[in-house]
Design an enzyme around this catalytic site. Sequence first.
Site, PDB file in Angstrom:
ATOM      1  N   TYR A   4     -13.436  27.414  -0.218  1.00  0.00           N
ATOM      2  CA  TYR A   4     -13.298  26.012  -0.625  1.00  0.00           C
ATOM      3  C   TYR A   4     -11.892  25.694  -1.101  1.00  0.00           C
ATOM      4  CZ  TYR A   4     -18.416  26.336  -1.144  1.00  0.00           C
ATOM      5  OH  TYR A   4     -19.744  26.548  -0.955  1.00  0.00           O
TER       6      TYR A   4
ATOM      7  N   GLU B 169      -8.118   6.532   9.981  1.00  0.00           N
ATOM      8  CA  GLU B 169      -8.518   7.318  11.141  1.00  0.00           C
ATOM      9  C   GLU B 169      -7.553   8.475  11.365  1.00  0.00           C
ATOM     10  OE1 GLU B 169     -10.015   3.107  12.004  1.00  0.00           O
ATOM     11  OE2 GLU B 169      -8.361   4.029  10.927  1.00  0.00           O
TER      12      GLU B 169
ATOM     13  N   GLU C 253       0.836  -1.202   0.000  1.00  0.00           N
ATOM     14  CA  GLU C 253       0.000   0.000   0.000  1.00  0.00           C
ATOM     15  C   GLU C 253       0.872   1.254   0.000  1.00  0.00           C
ATOM     16  OE1 GLU C 253      -4.012  -0.597   2.308  1.00  0.00           O
ATOM     17  OE2 GLU C 253      -2.338  -1.300   3.559  1.00  0.00           O
TER      18      GLU C 253
ATOM     19  N   LYS D 299     -10.976   4.549   0.974  1.00  0.00           N
ATOM     20  CA  LYS D 299      -9.895   3.908   0.217  1.00  0.00           C
ATOM     21  C   LYS D 299     -10.512   2.891  -0.741  1.00  0.00           C
ATOM     22  CE  LYS D 299      -6.844   1.739   2.716  1.00  0.00           C
ATOM     23  NZ  LYS D 299      -5.709   1.031   3.338  1.00  0.00           N
TER      24      LYS D 299
END
Length: 118
Positions: free
Chosen positions: A54, A73, A22, A99
Amino acid sequence: MKGLIELTGMRFEAFHGCLPEEREKGNVFVVDFSCSYDLQKASESDDLADTMDYGAVYDIVAREMAEPSNLLENVAWRIARSIRASFPEAADIRVCVAKRNPPVAGQADWSKVTVGID
């Protein structure tokens, strides 16, 4: 006058995850943001300086997404904390980090974590 500000579907190629592959190959991540914000002044003035920009929110998200983490997290918390630091008047901040194709023993399109700061 309170209102909801959202910036959704922010897509990034990033390197978050606990597994070595990953961190090496990366993955597609999507970030959604929302918060409660006082929109009275901006509604009357029609001036960007009177509301949440934004572009500034996106830049915060992009900066935090560029920093690899083991856990979604942690990424979501860092984003929420950084937005709060830049826009202390924002309330009920919510950040969802998703993900694509998480590494599980079966089919899963997305894994998602949502954190909130009240």
